[in-house]
Enzyme design. Sequence first.
Site, PDB file in Angstrom:
ATOM      1  N   PRO A  16       0.864  -1.256  -0.109  1.00 59.86           N
ATOM      2  CA  PRO A  16       0.105  -0.151   0.080  1.00 59.86           C
ATOM      3  C   PRO A  16       0.961   1.161  -0.079  1.00 59.86           C
ATOM      4  CG  PRO A  16      -0.211  -0.977   2.307  1.00 59.86           C
ATOM      5  CD  PRO A  16       0.885  -2.090   1.327  1.00 59.86           C
ATOM      6  N   ASP A  39       0.787   1.464 -11.432  1.00 58.62           N
ATOM      7  CA  ASP A  39      -0.236   2.277 -11.278  1.00 58.62           C
ATOM      8  C   ASP A  39      -0.136   3.636 -10.363  1.00 58.62           C
ATOM      9  OD1 ASP A  39      -2.352  -0.380  -9.721  1.00 58.62           O
ATOM     10  OD2 ASP A  39      -1.940   0.307 -11.829  1.00 58.62           O
ATOM     11  N   LYS A  61      -4.634   4.247 -12.932  1.00 61.64           N
ATOM     12  CA  LYS A  61      -6.061   3.818 -13.139  1.00 61.64           C
ATOM     13  C   LYS A  61      -6.697   4.108 -11.772  1.00 61.64           C
ATOM     14  CE  LYS A  61      -8.661   1.121 -16.177  1.00 61.64           C
ATOM     15  NZ  LYS A  61      -9.532   1.993 -16.104  1.00 61.64           N
ATOM     16  N   GLY A  92      -0.444  -1.425  -6.974  1.00 63.49           N
ATOM     17  CA  GLY A  92      -0.638  -0.999  -5.705  1.00 63.49           C
ATOM     18  C   GLY A  92      -1.309  -2.253  -4.881  1.00 63.49           C
ATOM     19  N   GLY A  93      -0.746  -2.510  -3.754  1.00 59.38           N
ATOM     20  CA  GLY A  93      -1.161  -3.368  -2.866  1.00 59.38           C
ATOM     21  C   GLY A  93      -0.799  -5.040  -3.399  1.00 59.38           C
ATOM     22  N   ASP A  94      -1.977  -5.437  -3.246  1.00 61.73           N
ATOM     23  CA  ASP A  94      -1.728  -6.923  -4.198  1.00 61.73           C
ATOM     24  C   ASP A  94      -2.500  -7.148  -5.522  1.00 61.73           C
ATOM     25  OD1 ASP A  94      -1.163 -10.112  -3.571  1.00 61.73           O
ATOM     26  OD2 ASP A  94      -2.976  -9.893  -4.883  1.00 61.73           O
ATOM     27  N   ILE A  97      -6.126  -8.279  -5.920  1.00 60.60           N
ATOM     28  CA  ILE A  97      -7.337  -8.086  -5.240  1.00 60.60           C
ATOM     29  C   ILE A  97      -7.662  -6.452  -5.621  1.00 60.60           C
ATOM     30  CG2 ILE A  97      -8.118  -6.971  -3.050  1.00 60.60           C
ATOM     31  CD1 ILE A  97      -6.483  -9.507  -1.622  1.00 60.60           C
ATOM     32  N   THR A 122      -1.909  -6.399   0.606  1.00 63.60           N
ATOM     33  CA  THR A 122      -2.963  -5.801   0.264  1.00 63.60           C
ATOM     34  C   THR A 122      -3.425  -4.555   1.426  1.00 63.60           C
ATOM     35  OG1 THR A 122      -5.160  -5.799  -0.579  1.00 63.60           O
ATOM     36  CG2 THR A 122      -4.672  -7.424   1.296  1.00 63.60           C
ATOM     37  N   MET A 174     -12.773   0.697  -2.219  1.00 66.34           N
ATOM     38  CA  MET A 174     -13.439   1.607  -3.145  1.00 66.34           C
ATOM     39  C   MET A 174     -14.905   1.762  -2.412  1.00 66.34           C
ATOM     40  SD  MET A 174     -12.255   0.113  -6.567  1.00 66.34           S
ATOM     41  CE  MET A 174     -12.197  -1.686  -6.090  1.00 66.34           C
TER      42      MET A 174
HETATM   43  N1  SAH Z   1      -4.679  -4.115  -5.375  1.00 66.11           N
HETATM   44  C1  SAH Z   1      -4.984  -2.972  -4.167  1.00 66.11           C
HETATM   45  C2  SAH Z   1      -6.547  -2.489  -4.362  1.00 66.11           C
HETATM   46  C3  SAH Z   1      -6.920  -1.731  -5.553  1.00 66.11           C
HETATM   47  S1  SAH Z   1      -8.421  -1.223  -5.566  1.00 66.11           S
HETATM   48  C4  SAH Z   1      -4.702  -3.706  -2.859  1.00 66.11           C
HETATM   49  O1  SAH Z   1      -4.674  -4.933  -2.869  1.00 66.11           O
HETATM   50  O2  SAH Z   1      -4.624  -3.105  -1.973  1.00 66.11           O
HETATM   51  C5  SAH Z   1      -8.264   0.631  -4.829  1.00 66.11           C
HETATM   52  C6  SAH Z   1      -8.497   0.587  -3.673  1.00 66.11           C
HETATM   53  O3  SAH Z   1      -7.732  -0.039  -2.631  1.00 66.11           O
HETATM   54  C7  SAH Z   1      -8.884   1.975  -2.901  1.00 66.11           C
HETATM   55  O4  SAH Z   1     -10.153   2.672  -3.343  1.00 66.11           O
HETATM   56  C8  SAH Z   1      -8.811   1.697  -1.307  1.00 66.11           C
HETATM   57  O5  SAH Z   1      -9.985   1.147  -0.984  1.00 66.11           O
HETATM   58  C9  SAH Z   1      -7.795   0.712  -1.730  1.00 66.11           C
HETATM   59  N2  SAH Z   1      -6.408   1.231  -1.208  1.00 66.11           N
HETATM   60  C10 SAH Z   1      -5.462   0.836  -2.050  1.00 66.11           C
HETATM   61  N3  SAH Z   1      -4.111   1.536  -1.412  1.00 66.11           N
HETATM   62  C11 SAH Z   1      -4.503   1.942  -0.553  1.00 66.11           C
HETATM   63  C12 SAH Z   1      -3.874   2.702   0.616  1.00 66.11           C
HETATM   64  N4  SAH Z   1      -2.627   3.010   0.587  1.00 66.11           N
HETATM   65  N5  SAH Z   1      -4.592   3.174   1.716  1.00 66.11           N
HETATM   66  C13 SAH Z   1      -5.841   2.710   1.738  1.00 66.11           C
HETATM   67  N6  SAH Z   1      -6.574   2.172   0.896  1.00 66.11           N
HETATM   68  C14 SAH Z   1      -5.986   1.857  -0.263  1.00 66.11           C
END
Ligand code: SAH
Length: 259
Positions: A16, A39, A61, A92-94, A97, A122, A174
């Site tokens: 994140p 991203d 995106k 971002g994140g995983d 997901i 994630t 989201m």
């Molecule tokens: N693949 C990402 C999610 C992408 S969808 C993951 O695994 O985290 C985008 C949503 O992810 C955002 O609207 C929010 O709800 C969440 N998100 C992603 N990065 C974030 C962060 N740094 N802090 C808080 N929410 C985050």
Amino acid sequence: MTDTTLHPVTFAGAGPGAAAHLTLGVLAALQAAEVVIHDRLVGPEVLALIPAHVRRIDMGKEGFGPSAAQGDINAALVAHAQSGARVVRLKGGDPGIFGRLDEEIEALEAHGLAFTLLPGLTAATVAAAEIGQSLTRRGRNAALRIVTGHDMDGFAEQDWRGLARKGEVAAIYMGKSSARFLQGRLMMHGADPATPVTVVENVSRPDQRRHEATLATLPEAAQAARGPAVILLGLSPRKAARLPLSALSDLPPKIEALP
Ligand code: SAH
């Protein structure tokens, strides 16, 4: 037929935000890359770990606002992979997901291109850690739900009856703009308005903030969040975890970019 003369595209999860939340596998992939297509949600600390000679392409995106069309992202992935470059697709994140991963994999497959997949932390996992909570707990919740507030048709419908049960835990992605809808649906299905809810914004970034709320005050808490936010339904911050957020930047280990 998969073309084995080309490098497989590596899909990699950036976590994140903080470099401390990046896996060593993803770090190694970034260091070996020739092209990184990333991203908007990839944090600056992680971007700083991409060596300077690597070509970096921003394909942000987002649910709302200006963004590259998915078709353009797919086309860029295919074109760079076909050029023979070592391509990392950093999300971002995983990546698996809410990351539209399948669409990108299918675009590669349609061109006979191979891929590898490196997961990332994630947002929900790190958000829970930041409020000092476990996402599951014996006797409280035997399941964890990862849900989206939004899908292609607008506000996403969910198993509201299940989510409204006492002790349920869900990480809602989201969900900022659908907070009032979520609240209404959950209350309609009998959820307790006093159910704890925490909105964690800018998880794992220096501007991380958490908004402690209940189901009754969820819309206000969600509205207070300006950055990306994850809504943790059923969890409130543990008292002992109420650290000043600046403590985040002191987290070991400090990962440095290659010279
Ligand atoms: N693949 C990402 C999610 C992408 S969808 C993951 O695994 O985290 C985008 C949503 O992810 C955002 O609207 C929010 O709800 C969440 N998100 C992603 N990065 C974030 C962060 N740094 N802090 C808080 N929410 C985050």
